[in-house]
Scaffold this active site. Sequence first.
Site, PDB file in Angstrom:
ATOM      1  N   SER A  40       0.804  -1.219   0.000  1.00  0.00           N
ATOM      2  CA  SER A  40       0.000   0.000   0.000  1.00  0.00           C
ATOM      3  C   SER A  40       0.840   1.274   0.000  1.00  0.00           C
ATOM      4  O   SER A  40       0.381   2.321  -0.459  1.00  0.00           O
ATOM      5  CB  SER A  40      -0.943   0.014   1.213  1.00  0.00           C
ATOM      6  OG  SER A  40      -0.198  -0.130   2.428  1.00  0.00           O
ATOM      7  N   ASP A 187      -4.017   7.941   9.358  1.00  0.00           N
ATOM      8  CA  ASP A 187      -3.615   6.690  10.008  1.00  0.00           C
ATOM      9  C   ASP A 187      -2.164   6.730  10.483  1.00  0.00           C
ATOM     10  O   ASP A 187      -1.708   5.841  11.209  1.00  0.00           O
ATOM     11  CB  ASP A 187      -3.844   5.478   9.096  1.00  0.00           C
ATOM     12  CG  ASP A 187      -3.030   5.528   7.797  1.00  0.00           C
ATOM     13  OD1 ASP A 187      -2.105   6.349   7.680  1.00  0.00           O
ATOM     14  OD2 ASP A 187      -3.331   4.733   6.887  1.00  0.00           O
ATOM     15  N   HIS A 190       0.431   5.736   6.076  1.00  0.00           N
ATOM     16  CA  HIS A 190       0.521   5.893   4.624  1.00  0.00           C
ATOM     17  C   HIS A 190       0.769   7.351   4.235  1.00  0.00           C
ATOM     18  O   HIS A 190       0.165   8.261   4.804  1.00  0.00           O
ATOM     19  CB  HIS A 190      -0.776   5.398   3.969  1.00  0.00           C
ATOM     20  CG  HIS A 190      -1.031   3.955   4.195  1.00  0.00           C
ATOM     21  ND1 HIS A 190      -1.830   3.490   5.220  1.00  0.00           N
ATOM     22  CD2 HIS A 190      -0.569   2.854   3.542  1.00  0.00           C
ATOM     23  CE1 HIS A 190      -1.863   2.173   5.193  1.00  0.00           C
ATOM     24  NE2 HIS A 190      -1.112   1.767   4.172  1.00  0.00           N
TER      25      HIS A 190
END
Length: 211
Positions: A40, A187, A190
């Site tokens: 990701s 978060d 990322h």
Amino acid sequence: TFCNLRSVVMNKIFFIKIILLCLVSIKVNAKEKILLFGDSIMAGYGLPTEYHLSTVLENDLTSEGYNFEVINGSVSGSTSANGLNRAEWSLSDSDISLIILCLGANDMLRGINPDETRTNLEKIIQIANKKKIKIILAGMLAPNSHGKIYKKKFDNVYPHLSKKYDLPLIPFLLKDVALKPDLNLNDGIHPNKKGTIIISNTIKNKILENI
């Protein structure tokens, strides 16, 4: 008659030349492809397409005068084992000249033995080598919360493989981005748009060093 035969032969030669010229033109104008092969972090998680790392990096290289197509071959949540399972297929395009390999972060988050991570990455490297695809290895770092022994083993995976296979190494892909709230999504893991620009610049510089 001889004249008719000669005319047929000349026409065939003419068409063959046209076909060859077309093939050469296609080859000259074809973009070399760079494959981002990770999780990701490189997939563009939580970002619109125009801010995916593949898009930003391709634009950065274009601005430097290079004609590359950057392919987003990363999958969110992917472990090194997942990457190995799709490596053969992902690297099947004959126009891929370079792979940016960055897997292992999800292995670390799941507490997978770093020896397993190293073995999987090594097999991906071997697949790329067989296909004569150049590799830039991008590393990750384990947090101290995993314990000193685990952290030491995991952090050493990337330098070890870089040395063994003589690969250009980005020691830590998230350098200057990790743990900085203004460069990451909510978060805290990322990269956001700003963080992606920094990561793209890191990769771009390593690519230009090794062209």
